[in-house]
Design a protein around this motif. Structure first.
Motif, PDB file in Angstrom:
ATOM      1  N   TYR A 102       0.838  -1.203   0.000  1.00 38.17           N
ATOM      2  CA  TYR A 102       0.000   0.000   0.000  1.00 38.17           C
ATOM      3  C   TYR A 102       0.877   1.259   0.000  1.00 38.17           C
ATOM      4  CZ  TYR A 102      -3.116   3.550   1.965  1.00 38.17           C
ATOM      5  OH  TYR A 102      -3.810   4.704   2.195  1.00 38.17           O
ATOM      6  N   LEU A 103       2.021   1.190   0.734  1.00 40.04           N
ATOM      7  CA  LEU A 103       2.888   2.359   0.834  1.00 40.04           C
ATOM      8  C   LEU A 103       3.875   2.469  -0.330  1.00 40.04           C
ATOM      9  CD1 LEU A 103       3.734   2.352   4.656  1.00 40.04           C
ATOM     10  CD2 LEU A 103       2.291   3.974   3.421  1.00 40.04           C
ATOM     11  N   SER A 104       4.094   1.380  -1.037  1.00 34.32           N
ATOM     12  CA  SER A 104       5.146   1.438  -2.060  1.00 34.32           C
ATOM     13  C   SER A 104       4.641   1.439  -3.491  1.00 34.32           C
ATOM     14  CB  SER A 104       6.141   0.280  -1.935  1.00 34.32           C
ATOM     15  OG  SER A 104       6.057  -0.387  -0.757  1.00 34.32           O
ATOM     16  N   GLU A 105       3.409   0.996  -3.712  1.00 32.95           N
ATOM     17  CA  GLU A 105       2.933   0.914  -5.105  1.00 32.95           C
ATOM     18  C   GLU A 105       1.774   1.879  -5.313  1.00 32.95           C
ATOM     19  OE1 GLU A 105       1.905  -2.980  -6.637  1.00 32.95           O
ATOM     20  OE2 GLU A 105       3.439  -3.898  -5.365  1.00 32.95           O
ATOM     21  N   PRO A 106       1.708   2.490  -6.499  1.00 27.70           N
ATOM     22  CA  PRO A 106       0.516   3.289  -6.783  1.00 27.70           C
ATOM     23  C   PRO A 106      -0.723   2.385  -6.814  1.00 27.70           C
ATOM     24  CG  PRO A 106       2.011   3.256  -8.687  1.00 27.70           C
ATOM     25  CD  PRO A 106       2.617   2.397  -7.629  1.00 27.70           C
ATOM     26  N   TRP A 107      -1.865   2.920  -6.458  1.00 28.26           N
ATOM     27  CA  TRP A 107      -3.088   2.132  -6.553  1.00 28.26           C
ATOM     28  C   TRP A 107      -4.231   3.041  -6.959  1.00 28.26           C
ATOM     29  CZ3 TRP A 107      -7.111   3.538  -3.314  1.00 28.26           C
ATOM     30  CH2 TRP A 107      -6.769   4.290  -2.185  1.00 28.26           C
ATOM     31  N   ARG A 108      -5.259   2.432  -7.500  1.00 30.70           N
ATOM     32  CA  ARG A 108      -6.442   3.196  -7.884  1.00 30.70           C
ATOM     33  C   ARG A 108      -7.670   2.325  -7.684  1.00 30.70           C
ATOM     34  NH1 ARG A 108      -4.116   0.934 -12.217  1.00 30.70           N
ATOM     35  NH2 ARG A 108      -5.458  -0.014 -13.787  1.00 30.70           N
ATOM     36  N   ARG A 109      -8.845   2.965  -7.704  1.00 32.92           N
ATOM     37  CA  ARG A 109     -10.089   2.213  -7.571  1.00 32.92           C
ATOM     38  C   ARG A 109     -10.693   1.979  -8.939  1.00 32.92           C
ATOM     39  NH1 ARG A 109     -13.036   3.461  -2.481  1.00 32.92           N
ATOM     40  NH2 ARG A 109     -11.572   4.625  -1.206  1.00 32.92           N
ATOM     41  N   GLU A 110     -11.161   0.763  -9.155  1.00 32.37           N
ATOM     42  CA  GLU A 110     -11.995   0.494 -10.335  1.00 32.37           C
ATOM     43  C   GLU A 110     -13.286  -0.070  -9.775  1.00 32.37           C
ATOM     44  OE1 GLU A 110      -9.867  -1.927 -13.173  1.00 32.37           O
ATOM     45  OE2 GLU A 110      -8.494  -0.280 -13.673  1.00 32.37           O
ATOM     46  N   GLY A 111     -14.286   0.782  -9.579  1.00 30.96           N
ATOM     47  CA  GLY A 111     -15.487   0.374  -8.835  1.00 30.96           C
ATOM     48  C   GLY A 111     -15.076   0.089  -7.402  1.00 30.96           C
ATOM     49  N   ARG A 112     -15.418  -1.103  -6.914  1.00 27.68           N
ATOM     50  CA  ARG A 112     -15.018  -1.466  -5.548  1.00 27.68           C
ATOM     51  C   ARG A 112     -13.623  -2.083  -5.502  1.00 27.68           C
ATOM     52  NH1 ARG A 112     -17.612  -2.042  -0.900  1.00 27.68           N
ATOM     53  NH2 ARG A 112     -16.145  -3.714  -0.479  1.00 27.68           N
ATOM     54  N   ARG A 113     -13.075  -2.357  -6.689  1.00 31.50           N
ATOM     55  CA  ARG A 113     -11.801  -3.080  -6.714  1.00 31.50           C
ATOM     56  C   ARG A 113     -10.618  -2.119  -6.604  1.00 31.50           C
ATOM     57  NH1 ARG A 113     -10.233  -8.154  -7.862  1.00 31.50           N
ATOM     58  NH2 ARG A 113      -8.125  -8.370  -8.667  1.00 31.50           N
ATOM     59  N   ILE A 114      -9.650  -2.486  -5.762  1.00 29.30           N
ATOM     60  CA  ILE A 114      -8.407  -1.715  -5.670  1.00 29.30           C
ATOM     61  C   ILE A 114      -7.405  -2.378  -6.613  1.00 29.30           C
ATOM     62  CG2 ILE A 114      -6.498  -1.013  -4.155  1.00 29.30           C
ATOM     63  CD1 ILE A 114      -9.066   0.283  -3.259  1.00 29.30           C
ATOM     64  N   VAL A 115      -6.855  -1.578  -7.520  1.00 27.23           N
ATOM     65  CA  VAL A 115      -5.887  -2.115  -8.477  1.00 27.23           C
ATOM     66  C   VAL A 115      -4.529  -1.492  -8.180  1.00 27.23           C
ATOM     67  CG1 VAL A 115      -5.309  -2.349 -10.922  1.00 27.23           C
ATOM     68  CG2 VAL A 115      -7.709  -2.348 -10.197  1.00 27.23           C
TER      69      VAL A 115
END
Ligand code: GRF
Length: 214
Positions: free
Chosen positions: A190-203
């Motif tokens: 969570y602290l090292s990789e970018p993430w985004r939401r696609e609906g309810r899914r965290i990618v």
């Protein structure tokens, strides 16, 4: 979204603190790229307080007042965290639901670990209820915290098979073992990789760029 600006985190816990200890040891081994600035408990008798002191981590107890609302309970918690520049809050066996004031002070920056494969068995006694229901597989989930009970977007899950003759104690011990690996690993990601939401899914991972058409 990338949470790499987080240098300090806090852990909120009400009980034994075995997950707290797993996170603290991972942080000391630099497997989590942030320092644990504070362990905050709402229970003066919680064994986690002693564990924190033993590990050299500042521990504070701010109990919820008997007649106060949760909103009023949470104001000093928010102040303690903000004064230490805490950018991420990890719930580890924290037995209270957080109020909107706290949630909005740390929007998308509160994680929780729950001892079931959510959305199965949210709430109390997830291990006992999974056993009673007769499911063959249960496990644990790390998720973002929002105002739904154990209902925020899922970051990671690990499965644990329920064996014949399993007792509540044996199942709980095996889930704990898995939690102690999953939670630090997920916080690191969570602290090292970018993430985004696609609906309810965290990618996780950088979004691929649309091809440029000439
Ligand atoms: C863990 O099973 C966690 O999933 C749940 O509460 C329990 C806390 O255990 N939220 P510990 O205090 O970390 O030993």
């Amino acid at each position: 979204m990338l949470s790499s600006a987080v240098h300090s985190l806090a852990i909120l816990a009400s009980g034994q603190g075995s997950n707290f200890e797993a996170l603290a040891l991972a942080s000391q081994r630099q497997e989590i790229p942030a320092r644990i600035a504070l362990l905050l408990s709402d229970r003066p008798d919680a064994p986690v307080l002693e564990r924190a002191r033993r590990l050299g981590i500042e521990a504070r107890c701010l109990p919820g007042g008997r007649y106060r609302t949760r909103l009023e309970d949470e104001r000093p918690w928010i102040a303690e965290l903000e004064s230490r520049g805490v950018g991420l809050v990890l719930l580890a066996g924290f037995m209270r639901r957080l109020h909107e004031g706290f949630l909005s002070a740390f929007r998308d920056r509160i994680l929780n670990i729950h001892p079931s494969l959510l959305p199965a068995f949210p709430g109390l006694d997830a291990v006992g209820r999974a056993l009673e229901h007769g499911v063959r597989v249960t496990g644990c989930t790390v998720h973002l915290v929002d105002d739904a009970l154990d209902g925020g977007p899922i970051l990671a899950q690990s499965a644990v098979e329920i064996r014949d003759g399993e007792t509540r104690a044996s199942l709980e011990a095996r889930i704990h073992e898995v939690e102690h690996r999953l939670y630090p690993r997920t916080v690191r990601r969570y602290l090292s990789e970018p993430w985004r939401r696609e609906g309810r899914r965290i990618v996780f991972g950088a979004a691929s760029l649309e091809p440029v058409r000439g």
